[in-house]
Design a protein around this motif. Structure first.
Motif, short mmCIF file in Angstrom:
data_model
loop_
_atom_site.label_atom_id
_atom_site.label_comp_id
_atom_site.label_asym_id
_atom_site.label_seq_id
_atom_site.Cartn_x
_atom_site.Cartn_y
_atom_site.Cartn_z
N TRP A 19 -1.78 14.68 1.07
CA TRP A 19 -2.32 13.48 0.44
C TRP A 19 -3.04 12.61 1.49
O TRP A 19 -3.99 11.88 1.18
N HIS A 20 -2.61 12.71 2.74
CA HIS A 20 -3.17 11.88 3.81
C HIS A 20 -4.37 12.51 4.51
O HIS A 20 -4.79 12.04 5.57
N PHE A 21 -4.94 13.56 3.91
CA PHE A 21 -6.10 14.22 4.51
C PHE A 21 -7.20 13.24 4.91
O PHE A 21 -7.72 13.31 6.04
N PRO A 22 -7.58 12.29 4.04
CA PRO A 22 -8.63 11.33 4.46
C PRO A 22 -8.23 10.52 5.70
O PRO A 22 -9.06 10.24 6.56
N LEU A 23 -6.95 10.17 5.80
CA LEU A 23 -6.47 9.44 6.97
C LEU A 23 -6.62 10.28 8.24
O LEU A 23 -6.97 9.77 9.29
N LEU A 54 -8.90 12.44 8.85
CA LEU A 54 -10.31 12.44 9.24
C LEU A 54 -10.72 11.14 9.93
O LEU A 54 -11.64 11.13 10.74
N LEU A 55 -10.00 10.06 9.63
CA LEU A 55 -10.29 8.77 10.23
C LEU A 55 -9.49 8.51 11.52
O LEU A 55 -9.63 7.46 12.13
N SER A 56 -8.66 9.48 11.91
CA SER A 56 -7.76 9.28 13.05
C SER A 56 -8.49 9.13 14.38
O SER A 56 -7.94 8.54 15.32
N GLY A 57 -9.67 9.68 14.49
CA GLY A 57 -10.40 9.62 15.75
C GLY A 57 -10.10 10.80 16.66
O GLY A 57 -10.75 10.97 17.70
N TYR A 58 -9.13 11.61 16.29
CA TYR A 58 -8.81 12.78 17.10
C TYR A 58 -9.79 13.91 16.80
O TYR A 58 -10.29 14.04 15.68
N THR A 59 -10.04 14.73 17.81
CA THR A 59 -10.89 15.91 17.65
C THR A 59 -10.24 17.09 18.37
O THR A 59 -9.35 16.91 19.21
N GLY A 60 -10.69 18.27 18.02
CA GLY A 60 -10.25 19.49 18.71
C GLY A 60 -8.75 19.70 18.65
O GLY A 60 -8.11 19.53 17.60
N VAL A 61 -8.18 20.04 19.80
CA VAL A 61 -6.74 20.34 19.89
C VAL A 61 -5.90 19.12 19.53
O VAL A 61 -4.88 19.25 18.86
N PHE A 93 -6.65 16.81 17.42
CA PHE A 93 -6.68 16.69 15.96
C PHE A 93 -5.66 17.64 15.34
O PHE A 93 -4.91 17.27 14.44
N LEU A 94 -5.63 18.88 15.82
CA LEU A 94 -4.67 19.87 15.29
C LEU A 94 -3.23 19.43 15.55
O LEU A 94 -2.37 19.57 14.69
N LEU A 95 -2.97 18.88 16.74
CA LEU A 95 -1.64 18.36 17.05
C LEU A 95 -1.28 17.20 16.12
O LEU A 95 -0.16 17.12 15.60
N TYR A 96 -2.23 16.30 15.90
CA TYR A 96 -2.00 15.15 15.03
C TYR A 96 -1.68 15.59 13.60
O TYR A 96 -0.70 15.13 13.00
N THR A 141 0.85 -1.20 0.00
CA THR A 141 0.00 0.00 0.00
C THR A 141 0.88 1.25 0.00
O THR A 141 1.44 1.60 -1.01
N GLY A 142 1.01 1.88 1.13
CA GLY A 142 1.69 3.17 1.21
C GLY A 142 3.06 3.24 0.59
O GLY A 142 3.29 4.01 -0.34
#
Length: 191
Positions: free
Chosen positions: A100-104, A106-113, A115-118, A63-64
């Motif tokens: 390129w990994h934008f969809p990934l 969104l699937l990370s499960g992180y939210t808020g701060v 998510f921004l850190l991730y 894959t990657g």
């Protein structure tokens, strides 16, 4: 041919082994940081099984690493390199590679701060790793080297089960230090 020149040189085995050692050390240092941060045993952050090893190996190989590196270092980087040189091309490819990994993301499960850190650490990693691979490109024109680098980034991550956010932030910091070291080595060698 989109891969013109990407297998023109014999694979530099020393660089290949150095790439593997670099990734293993990076992940080891990051897991030590998490171990200290969370006050947990180092080994408790890693999970190993024959099934996980085999499935992760096959997924990461096909894959990657293989597909993406055909595009990033097999096609895009060499074309940018002709116009912008090593470091700028590495930065440009790293930004595109990260986005390129934008969809990934969104699937990370992180939210808020978190998510921004991730997203931030992810972009930092792809940019830094792209600079490193750009320098490696000047040392050895063999796509296998870049596939191996990307493969081990993904493969080793499959076995980590600790505090992922702290782990990834530490990896991002180590990736930046590595990229700076590689850029300095490249610039010294170039001059």
């Amino acid at each position: 041919n989109i891969f013109s020149g990407m297998f023109s040189e014999k694979l530099n085995v020393k660089l290949f082994l150095a790439v593997i050692i670099l990734e293993v050390l990076t992940y080891l240092i990051a897991s030590i940081v998490v171990s200290v941060y969370d006050n947990v045993p180092l080994i408790s952050q890693w999970t190993f099984s024959k099934e996980l090893f085999i499935s992760s190996f096959l997924i990461c190989l096909f894959t990657g690493a293989t597909g993406e590196e055909s595009g990033w270092r097999g096609f895009l980087f060499p074309h940018l390199f002709e116009h912008y040189g090593c470091i700028k091309s590495g930065l440009i490819v790293g930004i595109i590679w990260g986005l390129w990994h934008f969809p990934l993301w969104l699937l990370s499960g992180y939210t808020g701060v978190e998510f921004l850190l991730y997203v931030t650490e992810f972009l930092i990693c792809t940019i830094a790793w792209s600079v490193v691979m750009g320098v490696l490109y000047t040392w050895n024109h063999n796509l296998i080297l870049f596939v191996a680098y990307h493969f081990f980034v993904n493969f080793l991550l499959c076995f980590f089960c600790g505090n992922d956010l702290i782990f990834q932030i530490t990896i991002a910091l180590l990736a930046v230090l590595t990229a700076i070291g590689f850029a300095i080595a490249y610039l010294r060698h170039k001059n």
